[in-house]
Design an enzyme around this catalytic site. Sequence first.
Site, PDB file in Angstrom:
ATOM      1  CG  ASN A 210      -2.484   5.867   5.677  1.00 16.97           C
ATOM      2  OD1 ASN A 210      -1.682   6.588   6.214  1.00 16.97           O
ATOM      3  ND2 ASN A 210      -2.529   5.916   4.525  1.00 16.97           N
ATOM      4  CG  ASP A 278       1.591   7.503   0.724  1.00 17.27           C
ATOM      5  OD1 ASP A 278       1.943   6.372   0.134  1.00 17.27           O
ATOM      6  OD2 ASP A 278       0.689   8.293   0.674  1.00 17.27           O
ATOM      7  CE  LYS A 288       6.187   1.603  26.272  1.00 18.76           C
ATOM      8  NZ  LYS A 288       5.621   1.668  27.695  1.00 18.76           N
ATOM      9  CG  PHE A 322     -10.153   2.782  -3.500  1.00 18.77           C
ATOM     10  CD1 PHE A 322     -10.039   1.356  -4.024  1.00 18.77           C
ATOM     11  CD2 PHE A 322     -11.282   3.105  -2.826  1.00 18.77           C
ATOM     12  CE1 PHE A 322     -11.248   0.595  -3.902  1.00 18.77           C
ATOM     13  CE2 PHE A 322     -12.626   2.273  -2.772  1.00 18.77           C
ATOM     14  CZ  PHE A 322     -12.354   1.023  -3.363  1.00 18.77           C
ATOM     15  CE  LYS A 336      -2.962  10.004  -5.652  1.00 21.29           C
ATOM     16  NZ  LYS A 336      -3.913  10.230  -4.606  1.00 21.29           N
ATOM     17  CE  LYS A 340      -0.771   5.312  -7.227  1.00 20.24           C
ATOM     18  NZ  LYS A 340      -0.392   4.993  -5.763  1.00 20.24           N
TER      19      LYS A 340
END
Length: 401
Positions: A210, A278, A288, A322, A336, A340
């Site tokens: 992110n 997420d 790899k 946040f 939220k 939460k």
Amino acid sequence: MKKHNVLIGITGGIAAYKIPNLCRLFIKNSYNVKIVMTENATNFVSTLTFEAIIRSKVYVNEFIEGSNESAIEHINLVDWADIIVIAPATANTIAKIAHGIGDNLLTSLMLVASNKTIFICPAMNTRMYLNPVTQQNIEILRKRSFFIIEPDEGELACGDVGPGRLKEVNDIFDLINKHVNALDNFKGIKFIITAGPTIEYIDPVRFISNRSSGKMGIALADYASLMGGEVLLIGHLLQSHGKLFNTIIIDKAIEMLELLKENVKKYDILIMAAAVADFKPKNVANEKIKKGEGLILELEENPDILKELSKLKNDRQVFVGFAAETSNSIENARKKLIEKNLDMIVLNNVLRQDIGFDSDYNEVTLIFKNNEILQIPKMKKSEIASIIVDKAIEIYKSKNV
Ligand code: CTP
């Protein structure tokens, strides 16, 4: 109330002319003040000015002509001090302190002051301040648990515009005074704070993640420890911040979840500033992946860390989350907050280019459980952090009367 002893070190910068006002603020608020100046500082403001304000001798030289006083005796100054404030702190003095050079009374005293609470207030030309060597020296001090009161941005005496202007003396005083009072009132409040992104591996060299610099979470940890809180910061690629607070480095969301599950019960305030990824690749390749044949990634959802932790939450704890939103912001953030089981949520509009990601600035809205809303205008992340932590402490105190 105990009268605190503050030793003010003044170095040779133009901002020295502001320090008489800082001394007055300390004296007005019942602090005992002693002053050490470098020779250079006395070119900007005379010792007489300060002696008139603090009504005692100002120390400049290690060996005072005609007296038996020596550097050794001046060590008593450090023993006397509860707090040491260096303002303005020039690039030169910062460099000397960072590297253990004691070539005048002030820098020599700093060599024996390693167990003291020390505030450094840098003030200098913008280019000097932004020079990597100065930044590295400041970082060295930060890691050694010095509190850095960052300079303001603006027009400087030399005409340059940018960071480097001594923070307003009222703000310097408020921060230090708040620190002293917080130490008396809030010592022992335990914060667990997350910061930065999580990264989810695709193979040993590639990952998805992110956008997040971690600056907000670090600013929160900085301020919470400045206020005397005990802080554990958890995140990806965070630098160690010395003994100011403990840091645990993690990569994946799942590692963050496990660590938090293990520890959260021991903490009073949780602040989840991390930008948790997420989604994660369903399968992680051990080797790899070779290019050439294209790659289709199958993703699965990571657990919602806050939701998981809310199951462990007790009534005395404060949880702050946040919300990164691009539309229907308040509504989504409120959802939220409820889902939460948070006490407060910090809403960011992540579409704005001038703030947020990578920036030192942000503009946020605080939303509380009782539906109260507090809009915070654009300001430095360090200042936003102080508002968030103060609010969290307020809620904590209301829950723990
Ligand atoms: N968070 C979390 N676990 C996740 C995702 C997010 O604990 N898997 C936390 C974040 O640290 C933040 C809050 O939940 O404090 C909200 O994060 P945000 O990314 O705004 O929302 P999400 O819950 O991920 O929902 P969406 O991405 O659908 O907006």
